[in-house]
Design a protein around this motif. Structure first.
Motif: not given
Length: 182
Positions: A119-132
């Motif tokens: 791994v050279v890079e990390i992409v983190a997708l942040e969701l609020g709980w309502s988005m689930l």
């Protein structure tokens, strides 16, 4: 990573820094033949138990903008609504810290563990709980699928489910001793 959000993380073996907001938006709209995503939101919404009536308004409002951390994906008519925030971490120290956290908290199966070594890079997708419970989770999953293909990545979520994209389709990674039980 904060407990105030739900995270979907792409551990990339190839950088996605060259992808701009327009390219990510095109990917989410199914317009990148090299990285299939965003092709059938009606079916995807159904798979996530999201009301299919939300699909058309979300796609009509869909915009992707560059942000200080990576991108923001907006999909609600209300401009004040929380966007899906996509963080891109390239600094070696941050990548190492996130990899340690993944190994400690997300129990990578053997194949994922092998892939994490490159791994050279990390992409983190942040969701609020309502988005689930709305189109946020659907768009996040498709953004992860698109970015995993472009970044040759393996994906994990906060429930320690690990997946790869092979020929455009998701494939779950499981330990050898649990194979066949899913």
């Amino acid at each position: 990573m904060s407990g105030m959000a739900y995270w979907l993380t792409v551990y990339c073996r190839r950088s996605v820094r060259g992808i701009d907001a327009a390219a990510l938006a095109a990917g989410l709209r199914g317009l990148d033949p090299a990285a299939p995503a965003g092709e059938d939101y009606q079916t995807l919404a159904e798979r996530f138990d999201v009301d299919e009536a939300e699909v058309a308004p979300a796609l009509a409002a869909l915009t992707v903008v560059a942000s200080a951390v990576g991108w923001e994906v907006r999909y609600r008519a209300d401009p004040a609504a929380r966007p899906l925030t996509i963080h891109v971490w390239s600094a070696p120290a941050q990548v190492a810290e996130e990899l340690d956290e993944a190994r400690d908290c997300r129990n990578p199966p053997p194949l994922a563990e092998q892939l994490l070594g490159a791994v050279v890079e990390i992409v983190a997708l942040e969701l609020g709980w309502s988005m689930l419970e709305d189109m946020g989770v659907v768009l996040a999953d498709e953004a992860a699928r698109f970015l995993a293909q472009r970044g040759d990545g393996v994906v994990a979520d906060d429930e320690a489910r690990w997946r790869l994209v092979v020929d455009g389709a998701w494939h779950a990674l499981v330990d050898d001793d649990t194979a066949g039980r899913n």
